[in-house]
Write a protein that holds these residues in place. Structure first.
Motif, PDB file in Angstrom:
ATOM      1  N   SER A 108       1.174   4.112  -3.058  1.00 49.05           N
ATOM      2  CA  SER A 108       0.878   5.536  -2.879  1.00 49.05           C
ATOM      3  C   SER A 108       2.074   6.399  -3.293  1.00 49.05           C
ATOM      4  O   SER A 108       1.888   7.509  -3.795  1.00 49.05           O
ATOM      5  CB  SER A 108       0.475   5.837  -1.440  1.00 49.05           C
ATOM      6  N   GLN A 124       0.826  -1.207   0.000  1.00 49.29           N
ATOM      7  CA  GLN A 124       0.000   0.000   0.000  1.00 49.29           C
ATOM      8  C   GLN A 124       0.863   1.262   0.000  1.00 49.29           C
ATOM      9  O   GLN A 124       0.596   2.206  -0.742  1.00 49.29           O
ATOM     10  CB  GLN A 124      -0.941  -0.001   1.201  1.00 49.29           C
ATOM     11  N   GLN A 125       1.909   1.265   0.815  1.00 49.79           N
ATOM     12  CA  GLN A 125       2.776   2.440   0.877  1.00 49.79           C
ATOM     13  C   GLN A 125       3.521   2.654  -0.436  1.00 49.79           C
ATOM     14  O   GLN A 125       3.629   3.786  -0.910  1.00 49.79           O
ATOM     15  CB  GLN A 125       3.755   2.313   2.035  1.00 49.79           C
ATOM     16  N   LYS A 159       2.097   6.822  -7.166  1.00 48.69           N
ATOM     17  CA  LYS A 159       1.019   7.681  -7.655  1.00 48.69           C
ATOM     18  C   LYS A 159       1.383   9.153  -7.526  1.00 48.69           C
ATOM     19  O   LYS A 159       0.865   9.981  -8.231  1.00 48.69           O
ATOM     20  CB  LYS A 159      -0.272   7.377  -6.891  1.00 48.69           C
ATOM     21  N   ARG A 160       2.271   9.472  -6.600  1.00 43.33           N
ATOM     22  CA  ARG A 160       2.668  10.866  -6.399  1.00 43.33           C
ATOM     23  C   ARG A 160       3.588  11.368  -7.490  1.00 43.33           C
ATOM     24  O   ARG A 160       3.718  12.539  -7.717  1.00 43.33           O
ATOM     25  CB  ARG A 160       3.362  11.031  -5.046  1.00 43.33           C
TER      26      ARG A 160
END
Length: 99
Positions: free
Chosen positions: A94, A90-91, A97-98
């Motif tokens: 994310s 999950q980390q 995506k940044r």
């Protein structure tokens, strides 16, 4: 801290034990593993390097990089603890995506 050095007393590296019970380091011909569990001979955990000849090997790592790639000088392999796989996925998702 001396110029050109990173870290002090292994504090930063020890944080890898939050996600991996046995981190591996391959660097300049050295192949070592650290273990979260205490060493049977000295009863110390985390800080006693252990030479490894079994998996993962540099050949295993080369397969991940691909046959055309030159391996970096230092490679750190962090086999994830079972309960850390989902949070790490999950980390990492994310972060990508940044950018």
């Amino acid at each position: 801290m001396r110029h050109g050095c990173i870290g002090e007393k292994g504090i930063g590296f020890k944080s890898v034990f939050l996600i991996s019970a046995q981190p591996y380091i391959f660097s300049n011909g050295y192949q070592i593993r650290f273990n979260e569990a205490p060493c049977p001979q000295c009863s110390l955990g985390y800080i006693v390097p252990e030479w490894i000849d079994e998996n993962p090997t540099l050949d295993d790592i080369s397969k991940v990089y691909g046959s055309c790639s030159v391996l970096p000088t230092t490679i750190i392999v962090l086999p994830l603890k079972t309960d850390k796989v989902k949070p790490v996925k999950q980390q990492l998702s994310s972060v990508s995506k940044r950018f």
